[in-house]
Motif scaffolding. Structure first.
Motif, PDB file in Angstrom:
ATOM      1  N   ARG A 183       0.839  -1.201   0.000  1.00  7.79           N
ATOM      2  CA  ARG A 183       0.000   0.000   0.000  1.00  7.79           C
ATOM      3  C   ARG A 183       0.873   1.250   0.000  1.00  7.79           C
ATOM      4  O   ARG A 183       1.950   1.284   0.597  1.00  7.79           O
ATOM      5  N   GLY A 184       0.369   2.296  -0.641  1.00  6.17           N
ATOM      6  CA  GLY A 184       1.017   3.592  -0.554  1.00  6.17           C
ATOM      7  C   GLY A 184       0.731   4.236   0.790  1.00  6.17           C
ATOM      8  O   GLY A 184      -0.158   3.804   1.532  1.00  6.17           O
ATOM      9  N   THR A 185       1.488   5.275   1.129  1.00  3.83           N
ATOM     10  CA  THR A 185       1.311   5.973   2.395  1.00  3.83           C
ATOM     11  C   THR A 185       1.147   7.469   2.162  1.00  3.83           C
ATOM     12  O   THR A 185       1.640   8.006   1.166  1.00  3.83           O
ATOM     13  N   PRO A 186       0.462   8.168   3.060  1.00  5.03           N
ATOM     14  CA  PRO A 186       0.251   9.606   2.863  1.00  5.03           C
ATOM     15  C   PRO A 186       1.536  10.408   3.053  1.00  5.03           C
ATOM     16  O   PRO A 186       2.431  10.011   3.814  1.00  5.03           O
ATOM     17  N   SER A 187       1.609  11.536   2.378  1.00  5.77           N
ATOM     18  CA  SER A 187       2.708  12.470   2.591  1.00  5.77           C
ATOM     19  C   SER A 187       2.518  13.179   3.927  1.00  5.77           C
ATOM     20  O   SER A 187       1.433  13.166   4.515  1.00  5.77           O
ATOM     21  N   LYS A 188       3.589  13.840   4.383  1.00  5.01           N
ATOM     22  CA  LYS A 188       3.559  14.581   5.634  1.00  5.01           C
ATOM     23  C   LYS A 188       3.815  16.065   5.361  1.00  5.01           C
ATOM     24  O   LYS A 188       4.676  16.424   4.561  1.00  5.01           O
ATOM     25  N   LEU A 189       3.053  16.922   6.055  1.00  6.78           N
ATOM     26  CA  LEU A 189       3.294  18.363   6.015  1.00  6.78           C
ATOM     27  C   LEU A 189       3.503  18.855   7.436  1.00  6.78           C
ATOM     28  O   LEU A 189       2.677  18.606   8.323  1.00  6.78           O
ATOM     29  N   PHE A 190       4.625  19.556   7.648  1.00  4.77           N
ATOM     30  CA  PHE A 190       4.965  20.068   8.967  1.00  4.77           C
ATOM     31  C   PHE A 190       5.009  21.594   8.926  1.00  4.77           C
ATOM     32  O   PHE A 190       5.710  22.184   8.089  1.00  4.77           O
ATOM     33  N   HIS A 191       4.262  22.218   9.833  1.00  2.74           N
ATOM     34  CA  HIS A 191       4.204  23.671   9.920  1.00  2.74           C
ATOM     35  C   HIS A 191       5.258  24.176  10.896  1.00  2.74           C
ATOM     36  O   HIS A 191       5.368  23.696  12.027  1.00  2.74           O
ATOM     37  N   ASN A 192       6.045  25.143  10.477  1.00  6.36           N
ATOM     38  CA  ASN A 192       7.085  25.734  11.310  1.00  6.36           C
ATOM     39  C   ASN A 192       6.439  26.649  12.358  1.00  6.36           C
ATOM     40  O   ASN A 192       5.721  27.588  12.020  1.00  6.36           O
ATOM     41  N   LEU A 193       6.712  26.375  13.632  1.00  8.65           N
ATOM     42  CA  LEU A 193       6.102  27.126  14.737  1.00  8.65           C
ATOM     43  C   LEU A 193       6.920  28.343  15.153  1.00  8.65           C
ATOM     44  O   LEU A 193       6.633  28.963  16.183  1.00  8.65           O
ATOM     45  N   ARG A 194       7.948  28.677  14.393  1.00 13.51           N
ATOM     46  CA  ARG A 194       8.696  29.928  14.595  1.00 13.51           C
ATOM     47  C   ARG A 194       9.337  30.011  15.979  1.00 13.51           C
ATOM     48  O   ARG A 194       9.109  30.951  16.733  1.00 13.51           O
ATOM     49  N   ALA A 195      10.147  29.029  16.302  1.00 12.28           N
ATOM     50  CA  ALA A 195      10.842  29.037  17.589  1.00 12.28           C
ATOM     51  C   ALA A 195      11.832  30.198  17.634  1.00 12.28           C
ATOM     52  O   ALA A 195      12.630  30.379  16.708  1.00 12.28           O
ATOM     53  N   PRO A 196      11.828  31.015  18.671  1.00 14.45           N
ATOM     54  CA  PRO A 196      12.721  32.176  18.743  1.00 14.45           C
ATOM     55  C   PRO A 196      14.176  31.772  18.918  1.00 14.45           C
ATOM     56  O   PRO A 196      14.483  30.784  19.598  1.00 14.45           O
ATOM     57  N   ALA A 197      15.061  32.528  18.313  1.00 11.43           N
ATOM     58  CA  ALA A 197      16.502  32.255  18.406  1.00 11.43           C
ATOM     59  C   ALA A 197      17.056  32.999  19.619  1.00 11.43           C
ATOM     60  O   ALA A 197      17.648  34.071  19.500  1.00 11.43           O
ATOM     61  N   THR A 198      16.864  32.449  20.803  1.00 16.40           N
ATOM     62  CA  THR A 198      17.298  33.112  22.033  1.00 16.40           C
ATOM     63  C   THR A 198      18.768  32.884  22.337  1.00 16.40           C
ATOM     64  O   THR A 198      19.416  33.720  22.957  1.00 16.40           O
ATOM     65  N   ASP A 199      19.302  31.741  21.917  1.00 18.47           N
ATOM     66  CA  ASP A 199      20.700  31.404  22.178  1.00 18.47           C
ATOM     67  C   ASP A 199      21.352  30.954  20.876  1.00 18.47           C
ATOM     68  O   ASP A 199      21.166  29.821  20.443  1.00 18.47           O
ATOM     69  N   PRO A 200      22.119  31.828  20.234  1.00 19.37           N
ATOM     70  CA  PRO A 200      22.716  31.480  18.934  1.00 19.37           C
ATOM     71  C   PRO A 200      23.586  30.234  18.986  1.00 19.37           C
ATOM     72  O   PRO A 200      23.745  29.544  17.971  1.00 19.37           O
ATOM     73  N   SER A 201      24.156  29.935  20.132  1.00 18.27           N
ATOM     74  CA  SER A 201      25.026  28.760  20.233  1.00 18.27           C
ATOM     75  C   SER A 201      24.241  27.467  20.384  1.00 18.27           C
ATOM     76  O   SER A 201      24.809  26.375  20.282  1.00 18.27           O
ATOM     77  N   ASN A 202      22.945  27.596  20.656  1.00 21.77           N
ATOM     78  CA  ASN A 202      22.109  26.402  20.834  1.00 21.77           C
ATOM     79  C   ASN A 202      20.772  26.623  20.120  1.00 21.77           C
ATOM     80  O   ASN A 202      19.739  26.800  20.758  1.00 21.77           O
ATOM     81  N   PRO A 203      20.772  26.639  18.799  1.00 25.00           N
ATOM     82  CA  PRO A 203      19.546  26.929  18.049  1.00 25.00           C
ATOM     83  C   PRO A 203      18.487  25.863  18.256  1.00 25.00           C
ATOM     84  O   PRO A 203      18.802  24.697  18.526  1.00 25.00           O
ATOM     85  N   VAL A 204      17.238  26.274  18.117  1.00 25.48           N
ATOM     86  CA  VAL A 204      16.120  25.354  18.257  1.00 25.48           C
ATOM     87  C   VAL A 204      15.201  25.502  17.057  1.00 25.48           C
ATOM     88  O   VAL A 204      15.280  26.471  16.307  1.00 25.48           O
TER      89      VAL A 204
END
Length: 583
Positions: free
Chosen positions: A229-250
């Motif tokens: 069987r085929g499987t559905p594609s996935k779509l992921f929405h970016n929740l805009r995590a803030p860049a508070t620590d440049p050395s430890n991006p999220v």
């Protein structure tokens, strides 16, 4: 366990049916070519490409894992990615292995240290990982100015955030990018125009390792798509995590597959690309399916998509057939300002060109374009459109390799994979959207046996001519430098958004030069399992100057277009949002 005949591969059934009926028109002789004249330049014409792999430092041999098990994901191969991970303006290369978890054969990162020269910098990068990886997508997911990397594969989806200094961190668990499906190609796009890159992942089959498949002769072989069987594609929405620590991006994502409508429909998807196909300023998603109708997910501007492939003409071929869709190329083959779509298929079928016109509507124009009768037939995977001689029209490159045993290759060093090996192809645009098969005139790229899968196009050495990178199952990756003589003039455009500190994925770039207009879309996701250059390359023919460049930016509440001044040809330019003139 053995599947019933009803679950046997459609590909194997086609071959068996052809033998029973005596239909052998698609079976090639030992040299790999159909017995008819080559429609293209003579074999002694100047070559366009030179294999510079050994001199380049790209020392990589693909590990497909243990052979003889006929583990189907193994046969589908791996791609490659271009990623300027250190921001020095030179495109680096990431190459993928399939050795499996715990394998000593890890993925490799090659830094471009000078134009066309690479050095392996995998150790200490965080990207030297092993697994059943297959595809890659590159994009700056947290708008910190550093491109990040997503890997797809059999039962795996990974996100690696760029920490700077040549180091990456596996941020998959915290990011919300969860998937246990068999992921194939992936693409970044800003589907809601909020300025943050979202992710679509095309999934393939619900594969069961216990299922055993055989060739028509009764020999064990890889299964085909109709066994599962085929499987559905996935779509992921970016929740805009803030860049508070440049050395430890999220980075944070939300799975919106079902809410968007994309996850409600199954299909054996392999290729994907994103572009605004109907001209409303919102990105749409095209998915090539293996043996089922393609999908054209049209953006409804409210977070949802509707599949309109059938009504828009790209679901099936002109004969109403659902071919084995693999790789996808997008470009304007006839310079009418509209994007066309080319999809690779099995050697017993044809690769197909759907030409757009009017806007948002497509028709299968494969035969009219001269692409229905190549010099030889092969099973195509990676493909792309690029103007290799800078004449002002895009050509088509295709890399090939069978998925079932019985190929014509003999005397190679490919071992187990020899029976699946085929030769690559190159088709030259005459400037009107009609193509000639130039494969015979390009032996460096087209006259060697490989089980090719990934194909990437980029001007690696900065000379204004697109080069090619090919990945192949169980074989070395190859770099082909563009050496075409008498090339025309050119322009390379980087569409950059200073606010987002990144390339403006989804931007539509138009150039006017020599009284003609050309269009490109900024998105490296095309071909098959691969991510190419984020730059828009234009061949300008004899035009020595550019009149103007126009960029339609991909985000914001309103569609914004800016016009930038032209200038001399034969250079690379960076166009920054906000520095152009509104029309």
């Amino acid at each position: 366990m053995k599947p019933s005949w009803g679950r046997r591969s459609r590909w194997a059934l086609l071959a068996l049916g052809a033998l029973a009926l005596g239909v052998v028109s698609f079976v090639v002789p030992a040299c790999g070519r159909v017995e008819r004249p080559v429609d293209g330049p003579s074999p002694d014409a100047p070559q366009w490409f030179e294999d510079t792999t050994a001199a380049s430092g790209l020392d990589f041999v693909h590990d497909a894992g243990p052979t003889g098990t006929f583990f189907m994901p193994q046969s589908m191969g791996c791609g490659a990615a271009c990623i300027d991970f250190d921001g020095d303006g030179l495109l680096d290369v990431y190459l993928i292995n399939f050795g499996g978890p715990g394998s000593p054969s890890v993925n490799r990162l090659f830094r471009q240290v000078s134009p066309g020269q690479f050095r392996d910098v995998t150790d200490g990068s965080g990207l030297g990982v092993a697994g059943h990886f297959q595809g890659a997508a590159v994009g700056d997911v947290n708008n910190d100015g550093k491109p990040d990397l997503v890997l797809t594969g059999f039962g795996t989806l990974k996100l690696f955030l760029n920490l700077g200094g040549g180091r990456f961190r596996d941020a998959t668990t915290e990011s919300g990018l969860a998937s246990l499906s068999w992921g194939a190609s992936a693409a970044f796009l800003d589907y809601d125009r909020d300025g943050w890159l979202d992710l679509v992942v095309v999934n393939y089959l619900d594969y069961d390792r216990k299922v055993e498949c055989r060739s028509p002769e009764g020999v064990l072989d890889f299964c085909g798509p109709n066994s599962f069987r085929g499987t559905p594609s996935k779509l992921f929405h970016n929740l805009r995590a803030p860049a508070t620590d440049p050395s430890n991006p999220v980075a944070k994502f939300e799975d919106v597959s079902l809410a968007s409508g994309i996850g409600k429909v199954s299909g054996p998807g392999l290729g994907v690309t994103a572009a605004d196909f109907d001209g409303d300023g919102w990105p749409d998603i095209f998915v090539s399916n293996d043996g089922q109708p393609n999908r054209l997910w049209m953006n409804q501007k409210d977070g949802t998509f509707v599949d309109e492939a059938l009504s828009r003409g790209v679901a099936v071929t002109a004969m109403g057939k659902s071919f084995a869709g693999m790789g996808v190329a997008v470009g304007d083959v006839d310079n009418d300002g509209l994007l066309d779509i080319y999809v690779t298929h099995l050697g017993s079928e044809t690769n197909n060109l759907w030409r757009q016109g009017p806007r948002g509507q497509f028709r299968d124009r494969t035969t009219e374009a001269g692409l229905a009768a190549p010099a030889w037939r092969a099973t195509g995977f990676g493909t792309l459109m690029a103007d290799f001689t800078n004449k002002g029209s895009v050509d088509i490159a295709v890399v090939n390799g069978k998925v079932f045993r019985g190929g014509p290759a003999k005397g190679t060093t490919l071992g187990f994979w020899e029976t699946y090996a085929e030769k690559n192809q190159l088709f030259v645009n005459d400037g009107t959207g009609k193509f000639r098969d130039a494969s015979a005139a390009n032996p460096a790229f087209c006259d060697y046996w490989n089980v090719a899968r990934g194909l990437v196009c980029a001007d690696f050495d900065g000379d204004g001519a697109p080069d090619l990178l090919v990945t192949a199952t169980g074989d070395r990756a190859r770099l082909f430098k563009n050496v075409a003589p008498n090339r025309g003039n050119w322009l390379t455009v980087r569409a950059f958004d200073p606010k987002r500190i990144r390339d403006a994925y989804g931007a539509e770039v138009r150039v006017r030069a020599g009284g003609k207009e050309y269009v490109r879309v900024v998105n490296p996701a095309e071909s098959y399992l691969s991510s190419g250059s984020p730059l828009a390359h234009f061949g300008l023919g004899g035009a020595t100057a550019v009149e103007w460049v126009r960029v339609t930016w991909p985000d914001g509440e309103k569609v914004q277009t800016e016009t930038f001044a032209g200038g001399a040809a034969n250079r690379s330019v960076v166009l920054k949002r906000g520095e152009g003139q509104s029309p």
